[in-house]
Design a protein around this motif. Structure first.
Motif, PDB file in Angstrom:
ATOM      1  N   GLU A 234       0.847  -1.184   0.000  1.00 12.92           N
ATOM      2  CA  GLU A 234       0.000   0.000   0.000  1.00 12.92           C
ATOM      3  C   GLU A 234       0.887   1.239   0.000  1.00 12.92           C
ATOM      4  O   GLU A 234       1.724   1.415   0.883  1.00 12.92           O
TER       5      GLU A 234
ATOM      6  N   ASN B 135      -3.902   5.489  -9.692  1.00  9.34           N
ATOM      7  CA  ASN B 135      -4.045   4.362  -8.774  1.00  9.34           C
ATOM      8  C   ASN B 135      -4.725   4.869  -7.499  1.00  9.34           C
ATOM      9  O   ASN B 135      -4.083   5.057  -6.472  1.00  9.34           O
TER      10      ASN B 135
ATOM     11  N   ASP C 109      -6.502   3.626  -5.204  1.00 13.34           N
ATOM     12  CA  ASP C 109      -6.431   2.834  -3.974  1.00 13.34           C
ATOM     13  C   ASP C 109      -5.004   2.741  -3.440  1.00 13.34           C
ATOM     14  O   ASP C 109      -4.791   2.304  -2.309  1.00 13.34           O
TER      15      ASP C 109
ATOM     16  N   GLU D 158      -5.166 -12.755 -10.731  1.00 11.28           N
ATOM     17  CA  GLU D 158      -6.561 -12.667 -10.287  1.00 11.28           C
ATOM     18  C   GLU D 158      -6.635 -12.189  -8.842  1.00 11.28           C
ATOM     19  O   GLU D 158      -7.518 -11.400  -8.490  1.00 11.28           O
TER      20      GLU D 158
ATOM     21  N   ASP E  22      -5.968  -8.517  -8.899  1.00  7.06           N
ATOM     22  CA  ASP E  22      -7.119  -7.822  -9.486  1.00  7.06           C
ATOM     23  C   ASP E  22      -8.280  -7.729  -8.495  1.00  7.06           C
ATOM     24  O   ASP E  22      -8.953  -6.701  -8.416  1.00  7.06           O
ATOM     25  N   ALA E  23      -8.519  -8.787  -7.734  1.00  8.10           N
ATOM     26  CA  ALA E  23      -9.610  -8.790  -6.756  1.00  8.10           C
ATOM     27  C   ALA E  23      -9.394  -7.745  -5.664  1.00  8.10           C
ATOM     28  O   ALA E  23     -10.348  -7.258  -5.061  1.00  8.10           O
ATOM     29  N   ARG E  24      -8.142  -7.368  -5.441  1.00  6.34           N
ATOM     30  CA  ARG E  24      -7.817  -6.358  -4.427  1.00  6.34           C
ATOM     31  C   ARG E  24      -7.580  -4.979  -5.029  1.00  6.34           C
ATOM     32  O   ARG E  24      -7.211  -4.055  -4.342  1.00  6.34           O
ATOM     33  N   ARG E  25      -7.770  -4.869  -6.327  1.00  7.81           N
ATOM     34  CA  ARG E  25      -7.660  -3.598  -7.061  1.00  7.81           C
ATOM     35  C   ARG E  25      -6.245  -3.019  -7.035  1.00  7.81           C
ATOM     36  O   ARG E  25      -6.056  -1.810  -6.893  1.00  7.81           O
ATOM     37  N   ALA E  26      -5.254  -3.894  -7.190  1.00  5.79           N
ATOM     38  CA  ALA E  26      -3.875  -3.404  -7.310  1.00  5.79           C
ATOM     39  C   ALA E  26      -3.782  -2.632  -8.623  1.00  5.79           C
ATOM     40  O   ALA E  26      -4.027  -3.189  -9.696  1.00  5.79           O
ATOM     41  N   GLY E  27      -3.448  -1.346  -8.521  1.00 10.74           N
ATOM     42  CA  GLY E  27      -3.425  -0.477  -9.696  1.00 10.74           C
ATOM     43  C   GLY E  27      -2.301  -0.776 -10.658  1.00 10.74           C
ATOM     44  O   GLY E  27      -2.397  -0.509 -11.855  1.00 10.74           O
ATOM     45  N   ARG E  28      -1.216  -1.333 -10.156  1.00 14.24           N
ATOM     46  CA  ARG E  28      -0.081  -1.687 -11.012  1.00 14.24           C
ATOM     47  C   ARG E  28       0.577  -2.923 -10.434  1.00 14.24           C
ATOM     48  O   ARG E  28       0.647  -3.097  -9.219  1.00 14.24           O
TER      49      ARG E  28
END
Length: 162
Positions: free
Chosen positions: A83, A90, A92, A122, A125-131
């Motif tokens: 984080e 990004n 988040d 996946e 992606d489910a945790r919305r990692a921007g990069r």
């Protein structure tokens, strides 16, 4: 179909074994024969990080079991979720980093690395990692490009050996 599962703390020694194989295959990487301090430290960290509840997991790891040898892994993909401060691209502030994709030589060219890496993507992606970043070896570059990875800005880094 390849059965991929999340790694558990008991997989730590095998994840370290595969990590060592990855280093052995990388040109210019000095690997000492036999157990070394990095291996014991890596195993300890993996055991600790894989023991946390799934919602608190920051070192996602996915594996394929060796179908002929119980207790042994055929392949793995390991990453970290970090984080940082949110930014316009990004919101988040979540970044993924992939740092350990390896297939045991006896199991290569069966899609195991792809299956593990897809499961890891996946998860990010489910945790919305921007990069999501990684350092690709020449042998893995085609796989990563096929999964949507491309060049990004060149970062400077500083490395110390202790």
């Amino acid at each position: 179909m390849t059965e991929v599962r999340p790694a558990v703390p008991a997989d730590a020694p095998e994840l370290v074994r595969l990590r060592n194989l990855m280093f052995e295959a990388m040109p210019g990487t000095a690997v000492l024969a036999g157990p070394g301090p990095w291996q014991a430290n890596a195993e300890r960290i993996l055991r600790e990080r894989l023991a946390v509840p799934p919602g608190e997991l920051t070192m996602p790891s996915f594996v394929v079991d060796d179908p002929q040898r119980p207790g042994r892994l055929a392949a793995c993909a390991v990453g970290t979720l970090e984080e940082r401060l949110p930014a316009p691209g990004n919101p988040d502030g979540l970044f993924g980093f992939v740092f350990n994709i390896c297939t045991d030589p006896d199991h290569r060219l069966r899609g195991y690395a792809r299956a593990c890496t897809e499961a890891l993507m996946e998860w990010f992606d489910a945790r919305r990692a921007g990069r999501i970043d990684l350092h690709a070896s020449s042998g893995g570059e085609a796989l990563y490009r096929s999964l949507g990875f491309g060049e990004h800005s060149i970062a400077l880094s500083r490395q110390r050996s202790y």
